[in-house]
Design an enzyme around this catalytic site. Sequence first.
Site, PDB file in Angstrom:
ATOM      1  N   GLY A  97      31.033 -13.015   7.084  1.00 28.59           N
ATOM      2  CA  GLY A  97      31.380 -13.780   7.917  1.00 28.59           C
ATOM      3  C   GLY A  97      31.229 -12.951   9.459  1.00 28.59           C
ATOM      4  O   GLY A  97      29.963 -13.651  10.875  1.00 28.59           O
ATOM      5  N   ASP A 318      44.057 -12.111  11.128  1.00 26.40           N
ATOM      6  CA  ASP A 318      43.663 -11.261   9.473  1.00 26.40           C
ATOM      7  C   ASP A 318      44.638 -10.745   8.907  1.00 26.40           C
ATOM      8  O   ASP A 318      45.044 -10.745   7.378  1.00 26.40           O
ATOM      9  CB  ASP A 318      42.234 -10.441   9.610  1.00 26.40           C
ATOM     10  CG  ASP A 318      41.243 -10.672   9.998  1.00 26.40           C
ATOM     11  OD1 ASP A 318      40.916 -11.625   9.998  1.00 26.40           O
ATOM     12  OD2 ASP A 318      40.423  -9.499  11.158  1.00 26.40           O
TER      13      ASP A 318
HETATM   14  C1  S3P Z   1      36.471 -11.448  13.624  1.00 23.74           C
HETATM   15  C2  S3P Z   1      36.883 -11.898  14.603  1.00 23.74           C
HETATM   16  C3  S3P Z   1      37.443 -12.835  13.698  1.00 23.74           C
HETATM   17  C4  S3P Z   1      38.380 -12.324  12.324  1.00 23.74           C
HETATM   18  C5  S3P Z   1      37.363 -12.052  11.453  1.00 23.74           C
HETATM   19  C6  S3P Z   1      36.468 -10.477  12.104  1.00 23.74           C
HETATM   20  C7  S3P Z   1      35.221 -10.419  14.378  1.00 23.74           C
HETATM   21  O1  S3P Z   1      37.520 -14.708  12.902  1.00 23.74           O
HETATM   22  O2  S3P Z   1      38.580 -12.894  11.472  1.00 23.74           O
HETATM   23  O3  S3P Z   1      37.510 -10.841  10.238  1.00 23.74           O
HETATM   24  O4  S3P Z   1      35.322  -9.507  13.993  1.00 23.74           O
HETATM   25  O5  S3P Z   1      34.718 -10.849  15.214  1.00 23.74           O
HETATM   26  P1  S3P Z   1      37.370 -15.506  13.917  1.00 23.74           P
HETATM   27  O6  S3P Z   1      36.185 -14.906  14.813  1.00 23.74           O
HETATM   28  O7  S3P Z   1      36.651 -16.227  12.945  1.00 23.74           O
HETATM   29  O8  S3P Z   1      38.597 -16.127  14.114  1.00 23.74           O
END
Ligand code: S3P
Length: 433
Positions: A97, A318
Amino acid sequence: MSDLAWTSAPSGPLRGEIRVPGDKSISHRAIMLAALAEGTSQIRGFLEGEDTRATARAFAQMGVRIDAPHPSERVVHGVGLHGLAAPQAPIDCGNAGTGMRLLMGILAAQPFDSTLVGDESLSRRPMRRVIGPLSRMGASIDAREGGVPPLTIHGGRRLRGIDVALEVASAQVKSAVLLAGLYAEGETRVREPHPTRDYTERMLSALGWQVDYSPGRAALAGGRVLRAGQIAVPADFSSAAFFIVAATLVPGSELVLREVGINERRTGLLKALELMGANIETTNTRELGGELVADLVVRHAPLRGIDVPVEFVPDMIDEFPALFVAAAAARGTTCVRGAAELRVKESDRIAVMAGGLRRLGVRIEETPDGAVIEGGAFAGGEVDSAGDHRCAMSFAVAGLVAAGAVRIADCANVATSFPGFVELANRTGFSLA
Ligand code: S3P
């Protein structure tokens, strides 16, 4: 669904000193910003995970030379903000993601079109939260019905800065907007409902781009230059979290975790575990690559259930799979609220953890934005991680203190964030195969 299954059996005390692999969030950003910088950057402590390697491949596809002289090291020959070449095929972000959402911000500002694809899990994750603000900046991004990947990003748009109040507390969304802001005309300002990890802001500043930021807000002006630099990546707190919970739960344990990143926006779990009665000593605090790191000494302690303060949630987003296991083994009831974001992570983490723990005999009630977990002794059994790396590793921790072995299905994705987990865990005293 992978056919890699693990069995985690009850074990004796966990002992030793380990360094878990490099931080995933920082490793993604290091590749991206080094690629957009002028000159050659060196990254040390890079996470050799599938997620971060996919990000490195994405930039290689766009003409950036990235050498790997040693494992966990990258030399990135930056091409400057305007030096990326059009990719000849869709960019595959795998399970990541962070990779996809941050890339959206960069790609929205390029002169060429691009397509972003991901695995089954990433192809279910919501992208409108990023498309919305980027569109307001002038970007043009098409998603599949429901606002999910694959994404087509139309190039050749002129972006303008915005002042945006984000609806969700998300470092990924904030970062995508800031990265688009590098290319935008004028100033880009982001405000968040709760402060989130500030790695993008910090790394941009370290590479010479002025960013005005404080918890919950960030602003920058477009049209400057990023300068190459040396980037040191701390050990990932989220990977350390499994060992922190494991050593806390197993009687007689004393485990030292070296050089762990303790950025305040990541360490909500430490505060929650402390309220539950954990014994975690933060020693040798120092700076590494502009981030605070420390050696954590974790000793066994009996835990009691708590109401997890809602204000801790973004700082431990997380870590809930691991916290659920701690709560299941604690005395009394633990209540989690305000964590609906868990439902749109690599899996629906509330459903997957509740489903698995229930199979082990834990009394756990799901709510739309959390769970109520009755702690106590629990049994072995068969659980399904649903291809979610953090759920798989959390169930492995559960196996240490269950009455019998825990068999965990669908574990291959652990390689996205924690290559070598099984070997390292066994080295500390897990019985995991
Ligand atoms: C992350 C932000 C978080 C986290 C993901 C890593 C990042 O997600 O859960 O594992 O590296 O910016 P969200 O921005 O969807 O909260």
